[in-house]
Design a protein around this motif. Structure first.
Motif, PDB file in Angstrom:
ATOM      1  N   UNK A  39      63.894-110.863  35.788  1.00  0.00           N
ATOM      2  CA  UNK A  39      63.705-110.168  37.058  1.00  0.00           C
ATOM      3  C   UNK A  39      64.625-110.787  38.105  1.00  0.00           C
ATOM      4  N   UNK A  40      65.578-109.999  38.596  1.00  0.00           N
ATOM      5  CA  UNK A  40      66.433-110.413  39.711  1.00  0.00           C
ATOM      6  C   UNK A  40      65.819-109.773  40.951  1.00  0.00           C
ATOM      7  N   UNK A  41      65.006-110.538  41.649  1.00  0.00           N
ATOM      8  CA  UNK A  41      64.284-109.989  42.792  1.00  0.00           C
ATOM      9  C   UNK A  41      65.208-109.750  43.986  1.00  0.00           C
ATOM     10  N   UNK A  42      66.189-110.637  44.166  1.00  0.00           N
ATOM     11  CA  UNK A  42      67.148-110.483  45.272  1.00  0.00           C
ATOM     12  C   UNK A  42      68.555-110.829  44.779  1.00  0.00           C
ATOM     13  N   UNK A  43      69.437-109.881  44.870  1.00  0.00           N
ATOM     14  CA  UNK A  43      70.856-110.105  44.656  1.00  0.00           C
ATOM     15  C   UNK A  43      71.555-109.355  45.786  1.00  0.00           C
ATOM     16  N   UNK A  44      71.928-110.091  46.867  1.00  0.00           N
ATOM     17  CA  UNK A  44      72.267-109.407  48.105  1.00  0.00           C
ATOM     18  C   UNK A  44      73.441-110.045  48.841  1.00  0.00           C
ATOM     19  N   UNK A  45      74.016-109.203  49.644  1.00  0.00           N
ATOM     20  CA  UNK A  45      75.040-109.622  50.593  1.00  0.00           C
ATOM     21  C   UNK A  45      74.366-109.746  51.947  1.00  0.00           C
ATOM     22  N   UNK A  46      74.627-110.876  52.669  1.00  0.00           N
ATOM     23  CA  UNK A  46      73.997-111.130  53.956  1.00  0.00           C
ATOM     24  C   UNK A  46      75.069-111.358  55.019  1.00  0.00           C
ATOM     25  N   UNK A  47      74.823-110.802  56.185  1.00  0.00           N
ATOM     26  CA  UNK A  47      75.758-110.944  57.310  1.00  0.00           C
ATOM     27  C   UNK A  47      74.998-111.515  58.501  1.00  0.00           C
ATOM     28  N   UNK A  48      75.560-112.607  59.086  1.00  0.00           N
ATOM     29  CA  UNK A  48      74.940-113.233  60.243  1.00  0.00           C
ATOM     30  C   UNK A  48      75.993-114.021  61.014  1.00  0.00           C
ATOM     31  N   UNK A  49      76.023-113.824  62.363  1.00  0.00           N
ATOM     32  CA  UNK A  49      76.922-114.571  63.248  1.00  0.00           C
ATOM     33  C   UNK A  49      78.391-114.460  62.814  1.00  0.00           C
ATOM     34  N   UNK A  50      78.787-113.280  62.389  1.00  0.00           N
ATOM     35  CA  UNK A  50      80.180-113.059  62.018  1.00  0.00           C
ATOM     36  C   UNK A  50      80.577-113.629  60.678  1.00  0.00           C
ATOM     37  N   UNK A  51      79.640-114.146  59.912  1.00  0.00           N
ATOM     38  CA  UNK A  51      79.944-114.719  58.599  1.00  0.00           C
ATOM     39  C   UNK A  51      79.150-113.986  57.525  1.00  0.00           C
ATOM     40  N   UNK A  52      79.704-113.981  56.334  1.00  0.00           N
ATOM     41  CA  UNK A  52      79.058-113.329  55.203  1.00  0.00           C
ATOM     42  C   UNK A  52      78.676-114.352  54.138  1.00  0.00           C
ATOM     43  N   UNK A  53      77.649-114.041  53.411  1.00  0.00           N
ATOM     44  CA  UNK A  53      77.192-114.926  52.329  1.00  0.00           C
ATOM     45  C   UNK A  53      76.534-114.068  51.254  1.00  0.00           C
ATOM     46  N   UNK A  54      76.402-114.645  50.080  1.00  0.00           N
ATOM     47  CA  UNK A  54      75.715-114.002  48.954  1.00  0.00           C
ATOM     48  C   UNK A  54      74.473-114.823  48.612  1.00  0.00           C
ATOM     49  N   UNK A  55      73.347-114.162  48.527  1.00  0.00           N
ATOM     50  CA  UNK A  55      72.085-114.821  48.201  1.00  0.00           C
ATOM     51  C   UNK A  55      71.518-114.236  46.907  1.00  0.00           C
ATOM     52  N   UNK A  56      70.783-115.058  46.205  1.00  0.00           N
ATOM     53  CA  UNK A  56      70.119-114.574  44.994  1.00  0.00           C
ATOM     54  C   UNK A  56      68.793-115.292  44.787  1.00  0.00           C
ATOM     55  N   UNK A  57      67.901-114.627  44.127  1.00  0.00           N
ATOM     56  CA  UNK A  57      66.628-115.191  43.666  1.00  0.00           C
ATOM     57  C   UNK A  57      66.229-114.442  42.403  1.00  0.00           C
TER      58      UNK A  57
END
Length: 336
Positions: free
Chosen positions: A134-152
């Motif tokens: 189960x991949x509950x979160x596989x996401x692209x996140x944007x905050x304060x002009x920066x991007x990141x990739x998160x997973x759980x």
């Protein structure tokens, strides 16, 4: 004298009328009591009894009818039903009954060409081994002009009562993994919706030392369908930690689902090398709206607030960072 004769004539007329009324009433009563009275044309016994009274008042010559129905001989009564030939449930099946083995064409489970032998081929559900990812979160996140990739994500392999569980969660940006948590656990079912988990946790990331922990926790479905995960960690040098997370799935439709989620991390002592302080260190509150194309693939969008607290927040600000940020996310939920 004329008055007396007229009076006598009137009395006789009255008596005749009363006798006729009594006879009719008696005939009606006999009709109601004897269902065969109207069919056979026989007057009732009451009518027969009223006839002599009418004769005394000048109604002479009335012909007496046949005997009432009640006086009929028993030989004319309806014959009783004979139950001797009736059969109750049980006994031998009739000749045209369906053969219970007709669909097998004469083959049997233990003998013949298709016999299974002495080996046991049928097993209960809790005797099988299953696996899931189960991949509950596989996401692209944007905050304060920066991007990141998160997973759980988590995966498990085993049966109904005992499983091998692997959990992973992290964040990557700029081609580097800044923070990652990996757990290897043994899960054991203690209730229909609850598992205990015992194992090992490893924290790692770019530019920070690794930390290892002994993990013990519970995971399951709380009343009102809240998915809960609570784990206690014990590390080297007296370090301790507690991680809590809960989420809920609100079905707007059968495919459109709103998922609120909350997570909190607490530590027993300061760890400046990893930038974590004692007490409530950090937490996140998020809201994600996903659409299940099918149960195995569901894209989503959402918003999440990440916040640090206490000593962790002081350490982060001293290093030139922000104590919290709001993230806009878009990703996909997968299940295998």
């Amino acid at each position: 004298m004329k008055r007396s004769a007229r009076t006598i004539t009137l009395h006789r007329s009255t008596v005749k009328l009363l006798a006729a009324i009594v006879a009719v009433a008696g005939f009606g009563s006999a009709w109601a009591q004897d269902p065969h009275a109207g069919h056979h044309g026989h007057p009732s016994s009451d009518a027969a009894a009223a006839a002599p009274a009418a004769e005394d008042d000048g109604m002479q010559g009335m012909e007496e009818g046949p005997a009432p129905a009640a006086a009929m001989p028993l030989s004319n009564a309806a014959p009783s039903m004979d139950h001797s030939d009736m059969k109750m449930q049980g006994g031998s099946a009739p000749a045209d009954a369906r053969d219970p083995h007709a669909y097998s064409d004469g083959y049997q489970l233990g003998v013949g060409q298709y016999a299974l032998g002495s080996a046991r081929h049928l097993h209960m559900a809790d005797e099988h081994t299953f696996a899931a990812v189960l991949v509950d979160r596989l996401e692209w996140a944007h905050a304060n002009g920066a991007n990141a990739a998160n997973w759980e994500a988590q995966a498990w392999f085993g049966g109904t009562y005992n499983r091998l569980v692997i959990k992973t969660e992290g964040e990557a940006a700029g081609g580097k993994v800044h923070d990652a948590r990996t757990e290897l656990l043994w899960g054991h079912a203690i209730a229909p919706y609850w598992d205990t988990q015992l194992g090992w946790r490893n924290d790692a990331g770019s530019g920070r030392p690794a930390r290892n922990w002994l993990a013990f926790g519970v995971q399951g479905l709380a009343p009102y369908w809240f998915e809960v995960d609570a784990t206690v960690y014990v590390g080297d040098s007296g370090r301790t930690a507690l991680r809590l997370s809960a989420e809920y799935e609100l079905l707007i439709t059968q495919r459109l689902i709103l998922q609120p989620r909350i997570e909190a991390n607490l530590y027993g002592r300061n760890d400046p090398e990893t930038g974590t302080g004692s007490g409530l260190s950090n937490g996140a509150v998020g809201l994600r709206l996903r659409y299940e194309i099918n149960r195995q693939f569901a894209p989503y969008i959402g918003v999440e607030r990440y916040q640090t607290f206490g000593n962790t927040s002081n350490m982060l600000r001293a290093a030139g960072g922000r104590s919290g940020e709001t993230r806009f996310v878009a990703g996909v939920r997968l299940w295998f």
